[in-house]
Structure formats: structure tokens, C-alpha cells
Design a protein around this motif. Sequence first.
Motif, short mmCIF file in Angstrom:
data_model
loop_
_atom_site.label_atom_id
_atom_site.label_comp_id
_atom_site.label_asym_id
_atom_site.label_seq_id
_atom_site.Cartn_x
_atom_site.Cartn_y
_atom_site.Cartn_z
N LEU A 70 0.93 -1.11 0.09
CA LEU A 70 0.10 0.16 -0.08
C LEU A 70 0.85 1.24 0.01
O LEU A 70 0.40 2.31 -0.57
N ASP A 71 1.99 1.34 0.78
CA ASP A 71 2.86 2.56 0.60
C ASP A 71 3.32 2.77 -0.87
O ASP A 71 3.48 3.70 -1.17
N ARG A 72 3.68 1.65 -1.51
CA ARG A 72 3.98 1.77 -3.10
C ARG A 72 2.81 2.40 -3.65
O ARG A 72 3.17 3.13 -4.74
N ILE A 73 1.71 1.84 -3.67
CA ILE A 73 0.61 2.34 -4.27
C ILE A 73 0.18 3.77 -4.31
O ILE A 73 0.01 4.51 -5.05
N ARG A 74 0.49 4.01 -2.85
CA ARG A 74 0.12 5.28 -2.39
C ARG A 74 1.22 6.09 -3.02
O ARG A 74 1.03 7.63 -3.53
N GLY A 75 2.32 5.79 -3.40
CA GLY A 75 3.47 6.71 -3.88
C GLY A 75 3.17 7.02 -5.33
O GLY A 75 3.38 8.29 -5.78
N VAL A 76 2.49 5.85 -5.90
CA VAL A 76 2.23 5.69 -7.38
C VAL A 76 1.26 6.85 -7.54
O VAL A 76 1.25 7.71 -8.61
N LEU A 77 0.23 6.81 -6.81
CA LEU A 77 -1.14 7.56 -6.94
C LEU A 77 -0.67 9.27 -6.67
O LEU A 77 -1.35 9.95 -7.09
N ASN A 78 0.23 9.26 -5.65
CA ASN A 78 0.59 10.51 -5.17
C ASN A 78 1.42 11.27 -6.51
O ASN A 78 1.07 12.60 -6.84
N ARG A 79 2.36 10.63 -7.37
CA ARG A 79 2.89 11.19 -8.40
C ARG A 79 1.91 11.34 -9.58
O ARG A 79 2.15 12.30 -10.19
N LEU A 80 0.96 10.60 -9.69
CA LEU A 80 -0.20 10.65 -10.61
C LEU A 80 -0.89 12.02 -10.34
O LEU A 80 -1.32 12.61 -11.46
#
Length: 298
Positions: free
Chosen positions: A15-25
Amino acid sequence: MQSQNFMIVDDPLSLDRIRGVLNRLEDTIIFSLIERAQFAQNPRIYQRGAFPELAAVGFQGSWLEWFLKETETFHAKARRYTSPDEYPFTANLPDPILPPLKFPNILYPNSVNANPSILSFYIEKIVPRITRGATEALATWKRTHGLPRDAEAEDDRHGNYGSAATIDVEALQHISKRVHYGKFVSESKFQEDPAAFIPHIQSRNRVALEALITKPEVEKKLLQRLKRKAVTYAQDIVDGDFKREIAFRKIDVDGVVDLYESFIIPLTKEVEVDYLLHRLSGLSEEDIAKLKRKNVAI
């Protein structure tokens, strides 16, 4: 930094990785909308059959649909749409020229695709709002140059059709990736506690499934963060200082926030629930019982 490269990332469902991706998007989407806001609405490029030049080459869709088809055809040949987080807007694309990559099995097989809804909302709601300033400026220019304010007042008549559609394609692809990343969120949460989801999947209880994946505090913080970003990115920097006056903003900040609150977040949750409803397809009763017992994903 959380990697989007599925070939090297250790845990693609973290979930940390997913949140990082969504944040950059978030950043990518905001910048795409700022670029699109430079040009007038140009409604003609979204109308099917409006360009005889396209009909002459056998294409019956809109200018934007043609742009999507041509762009995605090239991207498909470069195997873009073999990645588990990429979804084309165009059907019947060619096979990749490059050999396939061996991506890890991350998502459960499913047919969930929200791109038709994304395309419709983008054309009908997003573009008219974010281009309002440029459209009004175009109308003023037409008046000062003695041009009639006719039915095509929002249209710059060929001047920027290519530029506008190029940015539209980029914005649509970014929004699509953001929305479909909901599948990764669902799979991650499902694997954390399959037993919590399985009864509601079996009973097709969408309300209960949405309740399991919805975190109101997370959504509230997301919208607050998004507004801060939009306010910052929408300002011009002159001699090292921000021009903070609303009149100088390059985009409608409230429009960006409303895009997320009224469309991206609800549609992402819809994708998450639709994905979960596919999550047990093809599994035997024994497989499902094993999931309930051991919390081990299949």
C-alpha cells in the motif's frame, strides 16, 4: 521513491508503493490539465464525423478518437498495454513488435475497464471547465477583430486542434491509469483479509464491499493535498516570486479538486468493487475455503 517498474519492485501490492504511485499521478494529472487549459474548448474535435479529412481516409470517429487510435497503435506495438497498469481507449490494437515481458502475476484475471466513462466525462465535464478562461479570451479576441460570435465561439478553427488533442490524449491516459490503479488497491486489501471480503463478493453486496475499501480520512487528506498542489502549480513564478493573485492562476483550482472529488475518487471505487466481484471467478469451493482459513491469496 516507490517504483512503477513491475520488473524490479519487490512488493507491487504494498500500500505504501501504491500510495506513492497515486501521489505522483496527482502531479502528472494537474500538469496535464494546466497544459490543456492553454487552449480553447474546441468542441469540434470531439464531434464524430466533423472532419471530412478523416472520413476521406476511412475513419468515422472524432478527431480525438483518431488521435487516440494513432497514438495507441504505436504504443501497442511498443508493448505498452501488456503492462498490468495500462488500459487503451482503442479496441483491436496491433500486437507488440517487441517480445513480451514476463510480468509477475499481480492482479486476478478480470475484464474491468472504465475508459468509456472516463472519455465521456472528460469531454463533457472536464474540458469545458478547465478551458473556460482560454475560451473566453478567444471570444474576446474574435470580437476585437470583428469576427461574429457564432455557434463556434469556443472553437479556434483549426489553429490548435493538434495541440489540444495531443494534450487530451496524455491527460486521458494519466486519468485512466489513476482510476484503474484501484484494482491494485483492491487486491492488496483483499490479500490482507480475504475472509472479510468473500461473503460480500459471494452475495454481490456492492455497498458492503465499498465500505470495506473506503477510508474517509484518507480521501479528505487526499483532497486537501490536491488543492495545495493545484494552488501551487497554478501560479506563475516571476523573478523568483509566486504571483498569488487568483487572476493569474493558470487553471481553475476548484475544478481540479472537483474532478477528483466528484469523478476520479467515485469511479476508482467503482473499479475497485467491480474488480472484487471478479475476484472469486473460476475458484473452486475448496480454493475459497482455503482463502478464508489461511488468508493466502490464490
